[in-house]
Design an enzyme around this catalytic site. Structure first.
Site, PDB file in Angstrom:
ATOM      1  N   TYR A   1       5.169  22.213   8.775  1.00  0.00           N
ATOM      2  CA  TYR A   1       5.685  21.104   7.947  1.00  0.00           C
ATOM      3  C   TYR A   1       6.952  20.511   8.569  1.00  0.00           C
ATOM      4  O   TYR A   1       7.054  19.293   8.746  1.00  0.00           O
ATOM      5  CB  TYR A   1       5.973  21.587   6.519  1.00  0.00           C
ATOM      6  CG  TYR A   1       6.584  20.493   5.669  1.00  0.00           C
ATOM      7  CD1 TYR A   1       5.801  19.438   5.193  1.00  0.00           C
ATOM      8  CD2 TYR A   1       7.946  20.482   5.381  1.00  0.00           C
ATOM      9  CE1 TYR A   1       6.372  18.417   4.448  1.00  0.00           C
ATOM     10  CE2 TYR A   1       8.514  19.467   4.634  1.00  0.00           C
ATOM     11  CZ  TYR A   1       7.716  18.440   4.167  1.00  0.00           C
ATOM     12  OH  TYR A   1       8.282  17.411   3.435  1.00  0.00           O
TER      13      TYR A   1
ATOM     14  N   ASN B   1       3.670   7.633   2.463  1.00  0.00           N
ATOM     15  CA  ASN B   1       4.404   8.646   1.692  1.00  0.00           C
ATOM     16  C   ASN B   1       3.639   9.967   1.547  1.00  0.00           C
ATOM     17  O   ASN B   1       4.257  11.025   1.434  1.00  0.00           O
ATOM     18  CB  ASN B   1       4.710   8.054   0.299  1.00  0.00           C
ATOM     19  CG  ASN B   1       5.112   9.117  -0.690  1.00  0.00           C
ATOM     20  OD1 ASN B   1       6.237   9.618  -0.676  1.00  0.00           O
ATOM     21  ND2 ASN B   1       4.178   9.497  -1.568  1.00  0.00           N
TER      22      ASN B   1
ATOM     23  N   LYS C   1       7.557  16.656  10.186  1.00  0.00           N
ATOM     24  CA  LYS C   1       8.544  15.659   9.757  1.00  0.00           C
ATOM     25  C   LYS C   1       9.453  15.252  10.921  1.00  0.00           C
ATOM     26  O   LYS C   1       9.921  14.119  10.977  1.00  0.00           O
ATOM     27  CB  LYS C   1       9.347  16.191   8.571  1.00  0.00           C
ATOM     28  CG  LYS C   1       8.493  16.353   7.306  1.00  0.00           C
ATOM     29  CD  LYS C   1       7.824  15.032   6.909  1.00  0.00           C
ATOM     30  CE  LYS C   1       6.990  15.129   5.658  1.00  0.00           C
ATOM     31  NZ  LYS C   1       6.384  13.864   5.239  1.00  0.00           N
TER      32      LYS C   1
ATOM     33  N   ASP D   1      -9.068  11.468   0.896  1.00  0.00           N
ATOM     34  CA  ASP D   1      -8.356  12.640   1.407  1.00  0.00           C
ATOM     35  C   ASP D   1      -7.950  12.342   2.848  1.00  0.00           C
ATOM     36  O   ASP D   1      -8.810  12.204   3.720  1.00  0.00           O
ATOM     37  CB  ASP D   1      -9.280  13.867   1.347  1.00  0.00           C
ATOM     38  CG  ASP D   1      -8.578  15.135   1.802  1.00  0.00           C
ATOM     39  OD1 ASP D   1      -7.490  15.041   2.403  1.00  0.00           O
ATOM     40  OD2 ASP D   1      -9.134  16.224   1.562  1.00  0.00           O
TER      41      ASP D   1
ATOM     42  N   LEU E   1       0.863  -1.190   0.000  1.00  0.00           N
ATOM     43  CA  LEU E   1       0.000   0.000   0.000  1.00  0.00           C
ATOM     44  C   LEU E   1       0.894   1.234   0.000  1.00  0.00           C
ATOM     45  O   LEU E   1       1.731   1.401   0.895  1.00  0.00           O
ATOM     46  CB  LEU E   1      -0.901  -0.006   1.244  1.00  0.00           C
ATOM     47  CG  LEU E   1      -1.598   1.321   1.607  1.00  0.00           C
ATOM     48  CD1 LEU E   1      -2.461   1.864   0.477  1.00  0.00           C
ATOM     49  CD2 LEU E   1      -2.439   1.146   2.877  1.00  0.00           C
TER      50      LEU E   1
HETATM   51  N1  LIG Z   1       9.860  16.933  -2.772  1.00  0.00           N
HETATM   52  C1  LIG Z   1      10.669  17.176  -1.737  1.00  0.00           C
HETATM   53  O1  LIG Z   1      11.583  18.022  -1.813  1.00  0.00           O
HETATM   54  C2  LIG Z   1      10.513  16.374  -0.463  1.00  0.00           C
HETATM   55  C3  LIG Z   1      11.572  16.389   0.457  1.00  0.00           C
HETATM   56  C4  LIG Z   1      11.444  15.668   1.631  1.00  0.00           C
HETATM   57  C5  LIG Z   1      10.299  14.942   1.899  1.00  0.00           C
HETATM   58  N2  LIG Z   1       9.279  14.948   0.985  1.00  0.00           N
HETATM   59  C6  LIG Z   1       8.083  14.173   1.320  1.00  0.00           C
HETATM   60  O2  LIG Z   1       7.879  13.192   0.319  1.00  0.00           O
HETATM   61  C7  LIG Z   1       6.501  12.811   0.308  1.00  0.00           C
HETATM   62  C8  LIG Z   1       5.994  12.812  -1.143  1.00  0.00           C
HETATM   63  O3  LIG Z   1       6.017  14.139  -1.639  1.00  0.00           O
HETATM   64  P1  LIG Z   1       6.452  14.504  -3.133  1.00  0.00           P
HETATM   65  O4  LIG Z   1       7.678  15.299  -3.068  1.00  0.00           O
HETATM   66  O5  LIG Z   1       6.412  13.302  -3.984  1.00  0.00           O
HETATM   67  O6  LIG Z   1       5.272  15.538  -3.500  1.00  0.00           O
HETATM   68  P2  LIG Z   1       4.052  15.476  -4.534  1.00  0.00           P
HETATM   69  O7  LIG Z   1       4.537  15.201  -5.907  1.00  0.00           O
HETATM   70  O8  LIG Z   1       3.284  16.713  -4.261  1.00  0.00           O
HETATM   71  O9  LIG Z   1       3.220  14.200  -4.054  1.00  0.00           O
HETATM   72  C9  LIG Z   1       2.475  14.222  -2.860  1.00  0.00           C
HETATM   73  C10 LIG Z   1       1.520  13.038  -2.823  1.00  0.00           C
HETATM   74  O10 LIG Z   1       0.813  13.074  -1.574  1.00  0.00           O
HETATM   75  C11 LIG Z   1      -0.585  13.036  -1.831  1.00  0.00           C
HETATM   76  N3  LIG Z   1      -1.311  13.838  -0.858  1.00  0.00           N
HETATM   77  C12 LIG Z   1      -1.037  15.084  -0.413  1.00  0.00           C
HETATM   78  N4  LIG Z   1      -1.976  15.488   0.441  1.00  0.00           N
HETATM   79  C13 LIG Z   1      -2.888  14.488   0.543  1.00  0.00           C
HETATM   80  C14 LIG Z   1      -4.097  14.305   1.275  1.00  0.00           C
HETATM   81  N5  LIG Z   1      -4.605  15.259   2.071  1.00  0.00           N
HETATM   82  N6  LIG Z   1      -4.771  13.140   1.129  1.00  0.00           N
HETATM   83  C15 LIG Z   1      -4.305  12.186   0.315  1.00  0.00           C
HETATM   84  N7  LIG Z   1      -3.165  12.294  -0.403  1.00  0.00           N
HETATM   85  C16 LIG Z   1      -2.468  13.430  -0.284  1.00  0.00           C
HETATM   86  C17 LIG Z   1      -0.763  13.611  -3.231  1.00  0.00           C
HETATM   87  O11 LIG Z   1      -1.963  13.056  -3.755  1.00  0.00           O
HETATM   88  P3  LIG Z   1      -2.941  13.831  -4.806  1.00  0.00           P
HETATM   89  O12 LIG Z   1      -2.054  14.606  -5.724  1.00  0.00           O
HETATM   90  O13 LIG Z   1      -3.662  12.716  -5.495  1.00  0.00           O
HETATM   91  O14 LIG Z   1      -3.804  14.703  -3.991  1.00  0.00           O
HETATM   92  C18 LIG Z   1       0.479  13.096  -3.934  1.00  0.00           C
HETATM   93  O15 LIG Z   1       0.270  11.803  -4.429  1.00  0.00           O
HETATM   94  C19 LIG Z   1       5.774  13.803   1.216  1.00  0.00           C
HETATM   95  O16 LIG Z   1       5.539  13.213   2.474  1.00  0.00           O
HETATM   96  C20 LIG Z   1       6.778  14.950   1.359  1.00  0.00           C
HETATM   97  O17 LIG Z   1       6.607  15.646   2.563  1.00  0.00           O
HETATM   98  C21 LIG Z   1       9.366  15.646  -0.184  1.00  0.00           C
END
Ligand SMILES: NC(=O)c1ccc[n+]([C@@H]2O[C@H](COP(=O)([O-])OP(=O)(O)OC[C@H]3O[C@@H](n4cnc5c(N)ncnc54)[C@H](OP(=O)(O)O)[C@@H]3O)[C@@H](O)[C@H]2O)c1
Length: 259
Positions: free
Chosen positions: A153, A88, A157, A61, A7
């Protein structure tokens, strides 16, 4: 055919999508979660056609109450046992706290923290009964210092990192492992969604791809590692944040946020 279900929350884009692609190449069956149903269905078609795996799409959501228990109940009803849980899904918002809408802050806590705890608690029980399972929680290098202009945020984390490491310790010898993935800046939709494109300009050249981050997380998860910080620059950043005075590391984080 692995005959094992994974999942992945937040599988509709970025790191979660790359996790989905990677697990599919390893022949795991997939439960893909997110809010964007059209995207999830498209990814489902792509992965089913390319890798002949089973894919179930779940649209929820996570900021809504009881989202996690509804996910768990739906998979129980369909008799889909989850061997690997990848927590994730998450988001950030790049404003000063006083200027941010309270609802955005509480939705962030619901999504980044509450849903992660609930999903972990729900799926852990059957894993413990089977004496086998793997959980990967996505934190961030943001876990290691406070982050002005993204205060909630960064704090969320820090929670994920602390909680996941304590749980990993509690589960030692149980057959269930917990891995915490701490990506640094990664090229995904995260920054645009957070309205944090100025920081993207500063750190753009250090950004890893979502594929690199997912691969590092996957390898660490499969080895049962406690923590994974992908990339040398991120490892150095975490080491410095751990030894720097908090005031200094907080000021440095603000400089990055302000571009
Ligand atoms: N990008 C970075 O620089 C970075 C760095 C460190 C950690 N992270 C972490 O990595 C993880 C993935 O992020 P990403 O960078 O891949 O960003 P992303 O491309 O924006 O993807 C985020 C994902 O989380 C889902 N999501 C967000 N809010 C949600 C909610 N309320 N309910 C259900 N699904 C939700 C989105 O789903 P939908 O689009 O379908 O709504 C999307 O699939 C996150 O936990 C983020 O904090 C990211």
């Amino acid at each position: 055919m692995q005959n094992e279900w994974v999942l992945i929350t937040g599988a509709s884009s970025g790191i979660g999508l790359e996790f989905a692609r990677l697990f599919a190449t390893k022949k795991f069956d997939l439960v893909l979660h997110g809010r964007n149903e059209a995207r999830l269905n498209e990814i489902s078609r792509e992965l089913t056609a390319k890798h002949s795996v089973r894919v179930k799409v779940l649209v929820r959501d996570l900021a809504q109450p009881a989202a996690a228990s509804k996910i768990f109940a739906e998979l129980e009803k369909e008799r889909i046992p989850v061997s690997i849980l990848v927590n994730n899904a998450g988001f950030g918002a790049g404003k000063f706290f006083a200027q941010e809408q309270l609802q955005v802050c509480t939705d962030m806590v619901e999504t980044n923290i509450t849903a992660l705890i609930e999903l972990t608690h729900l799926f852990l029980k059957p894993m413990l009964a089977r004496k086998s399972g793997k959980i990967l929680n996505v934190a961030s290098t943001a876990a290691f210092q406070p982050g002005p202009k993204m205060a909630v945020y960064y704090a969320s984390k820090a929670f994920v990192f602390s909680f996941s490491n304590a749980l990993a310790n509690e589960l030692d010898g149980s057959g269930v492992t917990v891995t915490t993935l701490c990506p640094g800046p990664t090229r995904t939709e995260f920054h645009a969604r957070a309205g944090a494109t100025r920081s993207e300009k500063t750190i753009g050249k250090w950004m890893m791809t979502a594929e690199e981050v997912a691969r590092a997380g996957y390898n660490g998860l499969m080895k049962g590692k406690r923590n994974v910080v992908p990339g040398l620059v991120n490892k150095i950043g975490v080491a410095l944040a751990k030894i720097a005075p908090t005031r200094l590391s907080t000021a440095a984080a603000r400089k990055v946020m302000e571009g």
